[in-house]
Write a protein that holds these residues in place. Sequence first.
Motif, short mmCIF file in Angstrom:
data_model
loop_
_atom_site.label_atom_id
_atom_site.label_comp_id
_atom_site.label_asym_id
_atom_site.label_seq_id
_atom_site.Cartn_x
_atom_site.Cartn_y
_atom_site.Cartn_z
N ASP A 15 -30.67 -22.72 -7.16
CA ASP A 15 -30.98 -24.09 -7.58
C ASP A 15 -29.82 -25.06 -7.35
OD1 ASP A 15 -33.46 -23.28 -8.34
OD2 ASP A 15 -33.03 -23.15 -10.48
N ASN A 16 -28.60 -24.53 -7.20
CA ASN A 16 -27.43 -25.39 -7.00
C ASN A 16 -27.16 -25.68 -5.52
OD1 ASN A 16 -27.11 -25.32 -9.73
ND2 ASN A 16 -25.27 -24.05 -9.74
N GLU A 17 -28.02 -25.19 -4.64
CA GLU A 17 -27.78 -25.35 -3.21
C GLU A 17 -28.95 -26.09 -2.56
OE1 GLU A 17 -26.17 -25.71 0.11
OE2 GLU A 17 -25.02 -24.49 -1.33
N LYS A 18 -28.62 -27.13 -1.79
CA LYS A 18 -29.64 -27.93 -1.11
C LYS A 18 -29.88 -27.47 0.33
CE LYS A 18 -28.78 -32.10 -3.85
NZ LYS A 18 -28.40 -33.54 -3.81
N ASN A 19 -28.86 -26.88 0.94
CA ASN A 19 -28.97 -26.49 2.35
C ASN A 19 -28.77 -24.97 2.46
OD1 ASN A 19 -28.74 -26.10 5.13
ND2 ASN A 19 -27.81 -28.12 5.43
N GLU A 20 -29.88 -24.26 2.43
CA GLU A 20 -29.86 -22.80 2.44
C GLU A 20 -29.25 -22.25 3.75
OE1 GLU A 20 -33.11 -19.20 2.92
OE2 GLU A 20 -33.75 -21.11 2.04
N GLU A 59 -18.51 -24.11 -2.41
CA GLU A 59 -19.95 -24.29 -2.58
C GLU A 59 -20.33 -24.16 -4.06
OE1 GLU A 59 -22.30 -25.08 -0.51
OE2 GLU A 59 -21.15 -25.07 1.36
N LYS A 60 -21.13 -25.13 -4.56
CA LYS A 60 -21.54 -25.12 -5.96
C LYS A 60 -22.46 -23.95 -6.29
CE LYS A 60 -21.19 -30.13 -6.70
NZ LYS A 60 -21.93 -31.35 -7.09
N SER A 61 -23.18 -23.47 -5.29
CA SER A 61 -24.13 -22.38 -5.53
C SER A 61 -23.47 -21.01 -5.60
CB SER A 61 -25.19 -22.36 -4.44
OG SER A 61 -24.58 -22.18 -3.17
#
Length: 541
Positions: A82-87, A135-137
């Motif tokens: 959920d903390n990542e926008k670009n998988e 990275e936040k994720s």
Amino acid sequence: SFSNKLNKKTILFNRIAFIFFLFVFFSLIFSLKIFYYGSLSQEQSSDNENFKRKILRSDIIDIEGDFLAKTVITNNIGIIPDNEKNEKKLFLKLKILFPDLDFENFKDQFKKKKFFYLKKKLSPEEYGQVRLLGEKSIVVEQKITRIYPHRNLFSHVLGQIDDENNGISGLEKTQDKNLKNLDKKLQLTLDTNIQYLIRNELIKFKNIFRSQGSAALLMNINNGDILSLVSLPDFNINQRNDITDLKYINRITKGVYELGSIFKTFTLAGAINEKIVDKNTNFKNLPKSIYCADRKISEYDMDIPTDLTAEQILIRSGNIGSVRIAQKVGQENFKSFLYDLGLLDTLEFDIDEIGTPLKFNWGKCKLATSAYGHGITTTPLQLAKGYSIISNGGYDIKPTLILNYKKRDIRYKKIISDEASKSVNLALRKIVTTKEGTANFANINGYEIAGKTGTAQKSVAGGYSKNKINTFASIFPSSNPKYVLVVMLDEPKPNKDYIYEYKDGSGWKIKGTQFNTAGWTAVEVTGKIIEKIGPILATKY
């Protein structure tokens, strides 16, 4: 004018005072912040130290100082999708660091889970590189890990810990409090090289004789130091599996067995100790079988002579002769003697996995059957203690896994006489060296091995099965006893293709055998073990 000059000086003073006030104010604020952060840092440092002391455990080392158990800090990397926008971008970054990363599996977990571990136990280099990604994720966590470098080798001794780093079995459990005291390592009496060699031989012969399990215990007979304790099958304690299958029982300490003729040694020792017989006492006209309460007691070897001395009864493993010796000793004296040797009570030991011999009601028939090891149980650890007392001159010992130099010199109470000790030792040696004995395959030049075999049917509900427990308790060197080695095989089977070779230099060999007795199984294993470990014992201890 004078008034104007005064006003100018007053203004100048006020400005200086104001500047000084600001300087003092900000200095005070700065000092307070330094004090605050300093105290916070100390508090956090104290919290970290308390955290470490709470979850860390002391190292466990063997007698040579080699690590058997060690606590290390490891790093794990996890992902919060959920903390990542670009998988895809995240995956490409991680693929550079971890080339073997499976994208399909990563993608599947990324879609289905709120959190998943990407990799555990990162190296320090990997840990640093992951943190630099920013990275936040990505979540990097530190974890305290207990590692056992030898995996299966000491599984039954060391035991296991739970996820909270509390001991749940073996030494990890019984020494839990001491192991959380980080001031010193826990040093054991065990020797890693000897343990490795003995385990290897047991594994080899487990395949040869197709046994359900096996075990061996090597102990110093004078101070109780255990140099090796092996029980098979064993397990990898690094995996922290929930072990419930009884086949993984510690057969040396927890297993309670009828061990058969190996008890005849105690029968003779008790009689000589009570001065009822000596080794040359003659027993004439011994029948091939007798009855007790309508139950038949027979000789295993029907060719055994009817006239034997007390010593020959032990050497030839006579059942009826052993019964006659025990009857001379008497029920109370024999019972008391076995208790003094520590064979019938629960033994105090360094680990909790300890068996209790089965209780029974004494009587004339129980005296008779106990004389040759039938219907009476004990653990292999207690058996080793009993043989040690008989062979070390008659002194009690306390078997131990924990090295304590001060306790090594303690001389415990004397249980049997010098005469009983010497007479039985000589008889045990003849069991190995004479053709009438049952342990000829252990007659290895240079080691003066003495000992007694035991072959017993396994008890089942309502009687006995055809499956057997084969045991050999050996003492060496017999002229100056130092070690006891107990080898036990659980449900071994004959091997028609195995080549037996006498160790007396004759070169005589035989292929296979139909006999499934300790003399053809446990004795052979013992001989091979002593050939491997003998040089180490001779040079190190």
